[in-house]
Design an enzyme around this catalytic site. Structure first.
Site, short mmCIF file in Angstrom:
data_model
loop_
_atom_site.label_atom_id
_atom_site.label_comp_id
_atom_site.label_asym_id
_atom_site.label_seq_id
_atom_site.Cartn_x
_atom_site.Cartn_y
_atom_site.Cartn_z
CD GLU A 44 4.53 6.48 -0.99
OE1 GLU A 44 5.31 5.63 -0.51
OE2 GLU A 44 3.51 6.88 -0.39
CD GLU A 76 -1.72 2.43 1.28
OE1 GLU A 76 -1.19 3.09 0.34
OE2 GLU A 76 -1.93 2.92 2.40
#
Length: 294
Positions: free
Chosen positions: A115, A106
């Site tokens: 990310e 996650e």
């Protein structure tokens, strides 16, 4: 230890729908006695969730040495020796001693890709995922849509505030992105258009230039950017519409308020700076074509 990082983890741990969705996905994905790799393990929330969902062993991979030290203390406090192995290092270079049946992560940002989660998972899975193994999430889509606020946020700068006008303030608003938690769902003035569609371990497509066709009469306030992650078949997680406890804000690019009608077209171009992980650093160019050239 960076206190902002700990506060971010506090917000994520309080996001119950996030944890419940991952729980349903892991129950679906983990085979009996399965091995799970948790990439970007942080405070071990998904690692411990995987153990609860039937994993025999979890490899928790964390790149940040300070965060890995915190994770080691959590593992010791919960007596996870023999069930969990902490691996401190960059997931793109890690090689596990055994293949994982499930790789979970996650690392979604407010827009989804900040990310580089899917790129990292793809690199990790090529070396560490067992044949027929599963990646959670299996798909991450980033979308843009034209919106009208429901009396909140930039929606107050209209032509009638208690009988007065406040729209002059729009001249002072910098053309830059912001993050917003909706208290009320916005009106969607267009169908969403995907600017990125990534699949776990399999790459994906990016289309930063899109056309948003207005499909209803309204007042254009902003372009909204958000993500939808498919964790497992029938299990999705999205930050639009906002929900109570959601730790992800929606990316908002405010526009000068303009009356629009069905058939008008917004031409948008997203610019994602290299090596930037902050959603508000993404830029947008936007032009409006009125139906019939009006």
């Amino acid at each position: 230890m960076d206190q902002r990082l700990l506060l971010m983890h506090q917000a994520m741990l309080a996001d119950r729908p996030r944890l419940e969705a991952y729980g349903r996905a892991l129950e679906d994905a983990i085979p009996p006695g399965g091995v799970v790799a948790d990439v970007g393990a942080g405070t071990l929330a998904l690692s411990m969730l995987a153990l609860r969902c039937g994993a025999e062993h979890v490899y928790a991979v964390e790149a940040d040495p300070e965060m890995a030290a915190v994770a080691a203390r959590i593992a010791e406090q919960n007596d996870l020796k023999g069930r969990l192995t902490l691996v401190q290092g960059d997931a793109r270079r890690v090689r596990l001693p055994v293949k994982a049946d499930v790789v979970v992560s996650e690392m979604m940002g407010n827009l989804g890709p900040e990310e580089q989660m899917m790129e990292v998972l793809g690199s990790f899975a090529r070396r560490n995922l067992a044949p027929g193994g599963r990646v959670v999430p299996e798909r991450l889509v980033t979308q843009l849509a034209a919106i009208e606020f429901d009396g909140e946020g930039w929606g107050i700068w209209d032509e009638d505030f208690l009988g007065y006008r406040l729209d002059a303030v729009q001249e002072c608003i910098a053309p830059a992105a912001q993050l917003h938690f909706f208290q009320r769902p916005p009106t969607m003035l267009s169908q969403p258009a995907a600017i990125a569609d990534q699949r776990g371990g399999k790459g994906g497509q990016q289309r930063p230039s899109r056309r948003l066709t207005i499909n209803r009469t309204g007042r254009l306030h902003a372009i909204a950017g958000y993500f939808t992650a498919t964790l497992a078949p029938g299990v999705t997680l999205s930050n639009l519409p906002s929900y109570p406890g959601c730790n992800w804000a929606v990316w908002i690019w405010p526009l000068r308020h303009t009356a629009v009608s069905a058939g008008d077209v917004l031409h948008v171009q997203m610019h994602r700076p290299e090596d930037v992980r902050v959603a508000t650093d993404w830029r947008l160019e936007c032009g409006l074509s009125k139906k019939g050239g009006r």
